[in-house]
Design a protein around this motif. Sequence first.
Motif, PDB file in Angstrom:
ATOM      1  N   ASP A 100       0.837  -1.191   0.000  1.00 40.11           N
ATOM      2  CA  ASP A 100       0.000   0.000   0.000  1.00 40.11           C
ATOM      3  C   ASP A 100       0.877   1.247   0.000  1.00 40.11           C
ATOM      4  OD1 ASP A 100      -1.771   2.132   1.814  1.00 40.11           O
ATOM      5  OD2 ASP A 100      -2.928   0.947   0.392  1.00 40.11           O
ATOM      6  N   MET A 101       0.853   1.976  -1.101  1.00 40.96           N
ATOM      7  CA  MET A 101       1.672   3.177  -1.229  1.00 40.96           C
ATOM      8  C   MET A 101       3.133   2.863  -0.899  1.00 40.96           C
ATOM      9  SD  MET A 101      -0.357   5.743  -2.021  1.00 40.96           S
ATOM     10  CE  MET A 101      -2.044   6.273  -1.992  1.00 40.96           C
ATOM     11  N   ASN A 102       3.621   1.762  -1.480  1.00 40.93           N
ATOM     12  CA  ASN A 102       5.014   1.332  -1.344  1.00 40.93           C
ATOM     13  C   ASN A 102       5.389   0.895   0.063  1.00 40.93           C
ATOM     14  OD1 ASN A 102       5.628   1.856  -4.091  1.00 40.93           O
ATOM     15  ND2 ASN A 102       5.793   4.034  -3.602  1.00 40.93           N
ATOM     16  N   SER A 129      -9.205 -10.968  11.454  1.00 41.51           N
ATOM     17  CA  SER A 129      -8.124 -10.561  10.552  1.00 41.51           C
ATOM     18  C   SER A 129      -7.284  -9.515  11.265  1.00 41.51           C
ATOM     19  CB  SER A 129      -8.694 -10.015   9.238  1.00 41.51           C
ATOM     20  OG  SER A 129      -9.609  -8.968   9.488  1.00 41.51           O
ATOM     21  N   THR A 130      -5.988  -9.620  11.108  1.00 40.33           N
ATOM     22  CA  THR A 130      -5.048  -8.799  11.874  1.00 40.33           C
ATOM     23  C   THR A 130      -4.057  -8.147  10.929  1.00 40.33           C
ATOM     24  OG1 THR A 130      -5.240 -10.479  13.611  1.00 40.33           O
ATOM     25  CG2 THR A 130      -3.516  -8.836  13.881  1.00 40.33           C
ATOM     26  N   GLN A 131      -3.729  -6.879  11.184  1.00 40.26           N
ATOM     27  CA  GLN A 131      -2.844  -6.131  10.293  1.00 40.26           C
ATOM     28  C   GLN A 131      -1.493  -5.858  10.946  1.00 40.26           C
ATOM     29  OE1 GLN A 131      -6.749  -5.783  10.088  1.00 40.26           O
ATOM     30  NE2 GLN A 131      -6.136  -3.807  10.894  1.00 40.26           N
ATOM     31  N   PHE A 132      -0.450  -5.954  10.143  1.00 43.43           N
ATOM     32  CA  PHE A 132       0.906  -5.601  10.567  1.00 43.43           C
ATOM     33  C   PHE A 132       1.534  -4.749   9.462  1.00 43.43           C
ATOM     34  CE2 PHE A 132       1.309  -8.684  14.044  1.00 43.43           C
ATOM     35  CZ  PHE A 132       0.341  -9.612  13.704  1.00 43.43           C
ATOM     36  N   ARG A 133       2.315  -3.754   9.876  1.00 42.09           N
ATOM     37  CA  ARG A 133       3.034  -2.935   8.899  1.00 42.09           C
ATOM     38  C   ARG A 133       4.504  -3.302   8.948  1.00 42.09           C
ATOM     39  NH1 ARG A 133       2.924   2.218  10.882  1.00 42.09           N
ATOM     40  NH2 ARG A 133       5.101   1.991  11.434  1.00 42.09           N
TER      41      ARG A 133
END
Lengths: 325, 266
Positions: free
Chosen positions: B220-222, B245-249
């Motif tokens: 997402d946006m590099n 659902s779980t998000q990690f950056r």
Amino acid sequence: MRIHTAVVVALGLLGIASAGRLAFAQASPPGPDLTGSWGSINHEDALERGQGPFLVDYLGIPFNEEGRALALSTSLSRFQTIERQCQLWPPDYIVIGPQGLKIWTTNDQVSGAVIAYHIGAIEDRAELVIWMDGRSHPSAEAPHTRAGFSTGQWKGNTLIVRTTHVKAGIIRRNGAQHSDEATYTTYFTRHGDRMTATVFIRDPFYLTEPLVISKSLQLNQANNAQSPIGVPCVAGYEGTSAEAVPHYLPGQNDALDDLPKAYAIPREAALGGAETMYPEFRKKIKDAYVRPERCLRNCGGPAGRGGGPPPPPPQGGAPAPATPR
Amino acid sequence: MHGWCWKTGLSALVGVVSLVWLSAPLAGQGGAPPQGPPPPPPPRAAAPIDLTGYWVSVVTEDWRYRMVTPPKGDFQNIPVNAEAVKVANAWDPAADEKAGDQCKSYGAPSIMRVPGRLHITWVDDNTLQIETDAGQQKRVFHFRAAPAAQPSWQGTSTASWELPARAGGAGGQAPGPVPPPVNGTLKVVTTNLRPGYLRKNGVPYSEKTTVTEHFDVVDDMNTPWLIVESVVDDATYLQQPYVRSTQFRKEADGKGWDPSPCSSTW
């Protein structure tokens, strides 16, 4: 004459073979089939997606000061005014609302290629159209709509959708909002009969970082058919006079401590900000948080009404309300 | 006569070229014995997505269940049955600490929801590993047969790559070399678990639990983001599969890495 005939025949055979392959490739979607009725699996943020969050619950929202100030000044009675009752939620409602999705396609009449995906409307969200034919987004000066303008492309098994030109709208079902300069990127990924929809919301006016929200859905055509349209909205008197402009003046929002009182969560967490999204924040609030002894409200359980033994009676005064206001 | 031979030869050439091109898929049937397909590359080389590196939890949902320990008796969101309620209402974190069970809420069904950082690396060509700083846990994903092991907090995980169907669908495969996949998913199935907690306030899962996860990476946006879909099946304590659902950056390096031990209370 013989060479001319041979060349024509050869070229004709080449053309027939090429056309067959090209037509087949265009008619087959590059990603998994997303069409059908998808029920919402509300195993996350069930309270927020169901009854609704506390008025001042900005936990995990990367607000800047302007975004927080706007949210704090917003009274939900504003949405009871005649002119706002039918204004509809923005596209992020597909992940922050409790409803499922009905998805279908518009296809090219000759090749069968998907021109657009449609995510059906509900009673308070407009139909979303996701253009797959490579068209450009409108100019920056083009009018904004509740659904915005969306284009999509496949990357493997994920449909990537970019949405612009949305009107200002909510990012949580209280006063938290985004501006009309917000943009969305949504990722739809299907695994078997489940799909995850993950929305990235960017807002140059009110958010310091993208707000990322996801939701799981279950394909269930037989038992959970979703309607492609919503119940028509008919505005009516809901207790707010036509002359009123419901709001809170700065420093006057009397719901600031509702969430802290209910769950002992520090007020600085309830007011949001990017730091509240990250693990480091736990260290900051560790000493300020005292875990309540037991759950007294919105506890869930097998019957959905709380699974523990009845709480002890309150010490004098009226009992605490069962739902957040 | 010379012109006649030239024309005939050209016609024949055009016809032969057409026939050879159209029958290309059938090549080899009448000639040398067909060679078998080359052996598949090992999972590490075949990875359609890059999961390695450091990833940080971004907590925007279920905040009060993840960033703080919720009170006893809070089952909101989890499709528990009556037996689970009974067990959860008996939660005693002090007893868990005394028994050395402070890692009960850091098991495979729950660990990805604990705010913290992941460090994902390849142990070898067939084994992927996730380390967590919160609770200092280690998950090992085996692409080949996993060795026998005792039940544990992280259980035994079997991994595989799921690749998208090629454009054109079944029967529409063009001749020629297979292009590399543009995307894919890591699927992990975990069993052989010690009983633990789906939530830190004692909501239980049993030793019969199966966890099925899908790991996807979106750019997402590099900035790569890891999205993990988790499905917990436990007929002992759940009325239906528990899905999140779980998000990690992704982070550039490990400077945020901050190991902390398991805790029953925080």
